[in-house]
Design a protein around this motif. Sequence first.
Motif, PDB file in Angstrom:
ATOM      1  N   ASP A 165       0.843  -1.189   0.000  1.00 29.36           N
ATOM      2  CA  ASP A 165       0.000   0.000   0.000  1.00 29.36           C
ATOM      3  C   ASP A 165       0.884   1.246   0.000  1.00 29.36           C
ATOM      4  O   ASP A 165       1.744   1.414   0.868  1.00 29.36           O
ATOM      5  N   HIS A 166       0.637   2.111  -0.963  1.00 30.65           N
ATOM      6  CA  HIS A 166       1.497   3.280  -1.161  1.00 30.65           C
ATOM      7  C   HIS A 166       1.485   4.234   0.039  1.00 30.65           C
ATOM      8  O   HIS A 166       2.521   4.802   0.397  1.00 30.65           O
ATOM      9  N   ILE A 167       0.325   4.397   0.643  1.00 29.92           N
ATOM     10  CA  ILE A 167       0.197   5.340   1.769  1.00 29.92           C
ATOM     11  C   ILE A 167       0.990   4.827   2.974  1.00 29.92           C
ATOM     12  O   ILE A 167       1.744   5.565   3.613  1.00 29.92           O
ATOM     13  N   ALA A 202       3.415   2.777   2.837  1.00 31.99           N
ATOM     14  CA  ALA A 202       4.842   2.806   2.486  1.00 31.99           C
ATOM     15  C   ALA A 202       5.439   4.187   2.766  1.00 31.99           C
ATOM     16  O   ALA A 202       6.584   4.296   3.221  1.00 31.99           O
ATOM     17  N   HIS A 203       4.677   5.255   2.523  1.00 33.28           N
ATOM     18  CA  HIS A 203       5.188   6.601   2.827  1.00 33.28           C
ATOM     19  C   HIS A 203       5.573   6.696   4.310  1.00 33.28           C
ATOM     20  O   HIS A 203       6.560   7.335   4.663  1.00 33.28           O
ATOM     21  N   ILE A 204       4.781   6.069   5.174  1.00 33.52           N
ATOM     22  CA  ILE A 204       5.108   6.089   6.608  1.00 33.52           C
ATOM     23  C   ILE A 204       6.334   5.214   6.877  1.00 33.52           C
ATOM     24  O   ILE A 204       7.207   5.564   7.673  1.00 33.52           O
ATOM     25  N   VAL A 235       1.499  12.968   4.454  1.00 34.15           N
ATOM     26  CA  VAL A 235       1.130  14.275   3.900  1.00 34.15           C
ATOM     27  C   VAL A 235       1.683  14.327   2.484  1.00 34.15           C
ATOM     28  O   VAL A 235       2.845  14.667   2.267  1.00 34.15           O
ATOM     29  N   SER A 236       0.833  13.977   1.521  1.00 36.01           N
ATOM     30  CA  SER A 236       1.332  13.880   0.147  1.00 36.01           C
ATOM     31  C   SER A 236       0.437  14.649  -0.807  1.00 36.01           C
ATOM     32  O   SER A 236      -0.441  15.404  -0.384  1.00 36.01           O
ATOM     33  N   GLY A 237       0.664  14.435  -2.109  1.00 33.56           N
ATOM     34  CA  GLY A 237      -0.140  15.134  -3.102  1.00 33.56           C
ATOM     35  C   GLY A 237      -1.572  14.625  -3.140  1.00 33.56           C
ATOM     36  O   GLY A 237      -2.495  15.362  -3.482  1.00 33.56           O
ATOM     37  N   THR A 273       9.191  12.179  -1.507  1.00 37.06           N
ATOM     38  CA  THR A 273       8.347  12.028  -2.697  1.00 37.06           C
ATOM     39  C   THR A 273       8.453  10.572  -3.167  1.00 37.06           C
ATOM     40  O   THR A 273       9.240   9.790  -2.636  1.00 37.06           O
ATOM     41  N   ASP A 274       7.635  10.217  -4.162  1.00 41.61           N
ATOM     42  CA  ASP A 274       7.458   8.808  -4.475  1.00 41.61           C
ATOM     43  C   ASP A 274       8.771   8.101  -4.833  1.00 41.61           C
ATOM     44  O   ASP A 274       9.578   8.612  -5.609  1.00 41.61           O
ATOM     45  N   ASN A 275       8.943   6.926  -4.249  1.00 44.08           N
ATOM     46  CA  ASN A 275      10.151   6.126  -4.466  1.00 44.08           C
ATOM     47  C   ASN A 275       9.781   4.672  -4.163  1.00 44.08           C
ATOM     48  O   ASN A 275       8.727   4.399  -3.591  1.00 44.08           O
TER      49      ASN A 275
HETATM   50 ZN    ZN Z   1       3.155   9.203  -2.793  1.00 49.28          ZN
END
Ligand code: ZN
Length: 342
Positions: free
Chosen positions: A115-117, A119-121, A140-142, A310-312
């Motif tokens: 899950d992308h969200i 993963a940001h965490i 807190v993303s786009g 940012t996305d990676n």
């Molecule tokens: Zn993202």
Amino acid sequence: MADEPDCLLAIESSCDETAAAVIDRDRRVLSNVIASQHELHERFGGVVPEIASRAHLRNVLPVIDTAIADAGVTPDRFAAVAVTDGPGLVGSLLVGMTAAKTLAAVWDVPLVTVDHIRAHIYACRLAAGRDVFPAVGFVVSGGHTHLYDCRDAGTFAPLGATIDDAAGEAFDKAARVLGLPFPGGPAVSRAAEQGDPTAFKFPRPMLGDGLSFSFSGLKTAVLYAAKGVPGGPAVPELTEARIADLAASFEAAVVDVLVAKAFAAVARTGHRRLLVGGGVVANRRLRRELEARGRLEGVDVILSPPEYCTDNAAMAGLAWEDVEAGRFSPLDADVRSGLVRG
Ligand code: ZN
Ligand code: KG4
């Protein structure tokens, strides 16, 4: 005979970055390759899904090849192939998903969807180099502004989210109003450095109102301050100095709300640690204020480092938690545009 597989290949293509990374079992990032498409979308002022999918198709194999080469590993080291399954643009996600399934089948290793969200965490876990759970997780993303109660690395219980625009989306829209380039966040924060954050009194939406966010009214407030209220009195010309003051005042309003709600979530859960990820965490004012408040309250604040904001694909190292728990995904796994619940 090869050693026990000790690496993951992770692939991310949820929006307009094609990314691949190799992460070892100790959560060390051995490579992290990102092909950004910003210049393809810039003239449209936002990401065009069809253009994004086509660019992912061109980029995905070279990006994966480079990630494997940079890491200096061979495929027999892979314990699994991890891939973002959502949320995001379906056409974009499908490119990464198809590549991941194909490699998993060819190498005969398991597939793990990420899950992308979340993963940001998890980027904060990579940065810390140690276990960071339990904690409040904040993205807190786009596309997302979400607070989670992360009791452990596999639990993301929703605490609150935006009811309209995401924080990054608000930055992007404010940038458009101010005539600044896409993506708006970096442009607004650059302009803000020269401005006075107290020059305009913008609202702090839903400040005392639980853990929900709302940013669409703030964007309208910037519009009216910059261009005037329809039918109302004329406003001064948008000079560079005025743009800087508007940017700084807008940024201060967003940051005040984000910091207040993040620490309200900390108070509500009783966790003494806050993990913050997503593109907007690249914002210097936000980083400064979160860290200052953490020091004041004795809360361990771990911010995603700028290279993982940012996305990676490195942050998809979250898949290790599934691999270690024996949770794998079927080879007919699908992509999804929306959030997973619970
Ligand atoms: Zn993202
Ligand atoms: O996490 P991300 O790369 O993509 C999503 O998953 O949404 O976040 C991109 C967002 C964009 O809205 C961009 O304007 C914002 O992050 N952003 C920033 C900064 N750098 C990127 N916002 C505020 N200040 C920044 N320095």
